[in-house]
Design an enzyme around this catalytic site. Structure first.
Site, PDB file in Angstrom:
ATOM      1  N   HIS A  17      44.107 -93.684   9.316  1.00  0.00           N
ATOM      2  CA  HIS A  17      44.647 -92.436   9.867  1.00  0.00           C
ATOM      3  C   HIS A  17      45.378 -92.709  11.182  1.00  0.00           C
ATOM      4  CE1 HIS A  17      40.984 -90.493   7.743  1.00  0.00           C
ATOM      5  NE2 HIS A  17      42.033 -90.120   7.058  1.00  0.00           N
ATOM      6  N   LYS A  41      35.456 -80.677  -0.672  1.00  0.00           N
ATOM      7  CA  LYS A  41      34.806 -81.853  -0.064  1.00  0.00           C
ATOM      8  C   LYS A  41      33.591 -81.410   0.742  1.00  0.00           C
ATOM      9  CE  LYS A  41      38.668 -85.071   0.689  1.00  0.00           C
ATOM     10  NZ  LYS A  41      39.471 -85.751   1.704  1.00  0.00           N
ATOM     11  N   ARG A  90      48.502 -94.161   0.257  1.00  0.00           N
ATOM     12  CA  ARG A  90      47.932 -95.494   0.108  1.00  0.00           C
ATOM     13  C   ARG A  90      48.406 -96.130  -1.186  1.00  0.00           C
ATOM     14  NH1 ARG A  90      42.242 -93.134   1.809  1.00  0.00           N
ATOM     15  NH2 ARG A  90      43.379 -91.426   0.861  1.00  0.00           N
ATOM     16  N   SER A 128      37.967 -92.592   4.372  1.00  0.00           N
ATOM     17  CA  SER A 128      36.783 -92.090   5.078  1.00  0.00           C
ATOM     18  C   SER A 128      35.552 -92.207   4.198  1.00  0.00           C
ATOM     19  CB  SER A 128      36.980 -90.622   5.479  1.00  0.00           C
ATOM     20  OG  SER A 128      38.031 -90.496   6.387  1.00  0.00           O
TER      21      SER A 128
HETATM   22  P1  ADP Z   1      40.404 -89.686   3.157  1.00  0.00           P
HETATM   23  O1  ADP Z   1      41.063 -89.824   1.801  1.00  0.00           O
HETATM   24  O2  ADP Z   1      40.259 -90.989   3.859  1.00  0.00           O
HETATM   25  O3  ADP Z   1      39.150 -88.832   3.133  1.00  0.00           O
HETATM   26  P2  ADP Z   1      41.824 -87.484   4.465  1.00  0.00           P
HETATM   27  O4  ADP Z   1      41.601 -86.399   3.493  1.00  0.00           O
HETATM   28  O5  ADP Z   1      41.296 -87.305   5.823  1.00  0.00           O
HETATM   29  O6  ADP Z   1      41.427 -88.952   4.035  1.00  0.00           O
HETATM   30  O7  ADP Z   1      43.379 -87.839   4.501  1.00  0.00           O
HETATM   31  C1  ADP Z   1      44.337 -87.285   5.310  1.00  0.00           C
HETATM   32  C2  ADP Z   1      45.635 -87.995   5.039  1.00  0.00           C
HETATM   33  O8  ADP Z   1      45.547 -89.340   5.510  1.00  0.00           O
HETATM   34  C3  ADP Z   1      46.058 -88.094   3.584  1.00  0.00           C
HETATM   35  O9  ADP Z   1      47.461 -87.958   3.528  1.00  0.00           O
HETATM   36  C4  ADP Z   1      45.663 -89.507   3.206  1.00  0.00           C
HETATM   37  O10 ADP Z   1      46.463 -90.015   2.158  1.00  0.00           O
HETATM   38  C5  ADP Z   1      45.949 -90.237   4.506  1.00  0.00           C
HETATM   39  N1  ADP Z   1      45.194 -91.482   4.639  1.00  0.00           N
HETATM   40  C6  ADP Z   1      43.858 -91.645   4.585  1.00  0.00           C
HETATM   41  N2  ADP Z   1      43.524 -92.947   4.728  1.00  0.00           N
HETATM   42  C7  ADP Z   1      44.705 -93.629   4.875  1.00  0.00           C
HETATM   43  C8  ADP Z   1      45.042 -95.014   5.016  1.00  0.00           C
HETATM   44  N3  ADP Z   1      44.116 -95.950   5.019  1.00  0.00           N
HETATM   45  N4  ADP Z   1      46.353 -95.327   5.121  1.00  0.00           N
HETATM   46  C9  ADP Z   1      47.298 -94.360   5.067  1.00  0.00           C
HETATM   47  N5  ADP Z   1      47.048 -93.058   4.919  1.00  0.00           N
HETATM   48  C10 ADP Z   1      45.766 -92.677   4.816  1.00  0.00           C
END
Ligand code: ADP
Length: 166
Positions: A17, A41, A90, A128
Site C-alpha cells: 500500500h 470483509k 497486483r 493484508s
Molecule cells: P488487501 O487486498 O491487501 O486487503 P485493500 O483492500 O486494503 O488490500 O486494498 C486497497 C488497494 O490496494 C487495492 O487497490 C489493492 O489492489 C491495493 N493493494 C493491496 N496490496 C497491494 C500490493 N502489494 N501492491 C499493490 N497494490 C496493492
C-alpha cells in the site's frame, strides 16, 4: 488542484500500500487514503486504528491525508469533490474485481475516473490478509509492514489468537 482518493481496507497498511501511496502522492497535488467500510470483509483493526496507522506511516508525505468513512466510495468522492480513484493492481486475480468496481463506480457517478498503478514487483505477493495470517500465527512480519506500526500490529495480531506474551 488535482486530488485523488486511494480507497481500501488497509487492515493493516502494508509496504505494498505504502508504495502505491508514495507513487500516487507524486502524481497528484493531494492524496486522500480512505479507510472505507467493506461489508464483505471482517476486519481485525478498527477503522480508527487503520486510519491512525496510515497517518503514522505517511508522516513524511505532507500532501497525504488519512480518512475514514462508512459512506459508499462515490458518495465520499462527492463529499470531498475528488473524482479520481487510485487503485493498485497486483496480479490478474485483482483485475476482475477491480474492473467490476471501476465500472460500477462509473455507472453510479459519471465523473469518477479510476486509475490503476501496477504493483512494485517486490510487493506482488503482499496482501493484508497474508500479514494477518502470519502475524496471528506468531511469525515475523517486519518485511511486510512499516516500522512505525510494526509493534502495534504484531501485538494486536498475537492478542487475537491468544499468543500475546504474558
Ligand atoms: P488487501 O487486498 O491487501 O486487503 P485493500 O483492500 O486494503 O488490500 O486494498 C486497497 C488497494 O490496494 C487495492 O487497490 C489493492 O489492489 C491495493 N493493494 C493491496 N496490496 C497491494 C500490493 N502489494 N501492491 C499493490 N497494490 C496493492
Amino acid at each position: 488542484m488535482a486530488t485523488a482518493i486511494y480507497p481500501g481496507s488497509f487492515d493493516p497498511v502494508t509496504f505494498g500500500h505504502l508504495d502505491i501511496i508514495r507513487r500516487a502522492s507524486k502524481i497528484f497535488d493531494r492524496l486522500i487514503v480512505a479507510v472505507l467500510f467493506n461489508p464483505s470483509k471482517r476486519c481485525t483493526f478498527t477503522p480508527q486504528e487503520r486510519m491512525e496507522m496510515i497517518g503514522r506511516v505517511t508522516g513524511d508525505l505532507p500532501n497525504v491525508e488519512a480518512a475514514t468513512s462508512e459512506k459508499l466510495l462515490v458518495d465520499f468522492a462527492e463529499e470531498r469533490q475528488s473524482f479520481v480513484i487510485v487503485k493498485g493492481l497486483r496480479a490478474v486475480s485483482d483485475f476482475e474485481h477491480e474492473f467490476q468496481m471501476a465500472l460500477t463506480n462509473k455507472k453510479m457517478n459519471g465523473r469518477i475516473e479510476t486509475l490503476f498503478l501496477t504493483t512494485n514487483y517486490r510487493y506482488l505477493y503482499l496482501s493484508s490478509s497474508i500479514v494477518r495470517e502470519i502475524g496471528s500465527l506468531g511469525g515475523d512480519i517486519s518485511d511486510f509492514v512499516p516500522a512505525p506500526i510494526l509493534e502495534d500490529v504484531t501485538r494486536k495480531l498475537r492478542e487475537n489468537t491468544g499468543r500475546a506474551e504474558k
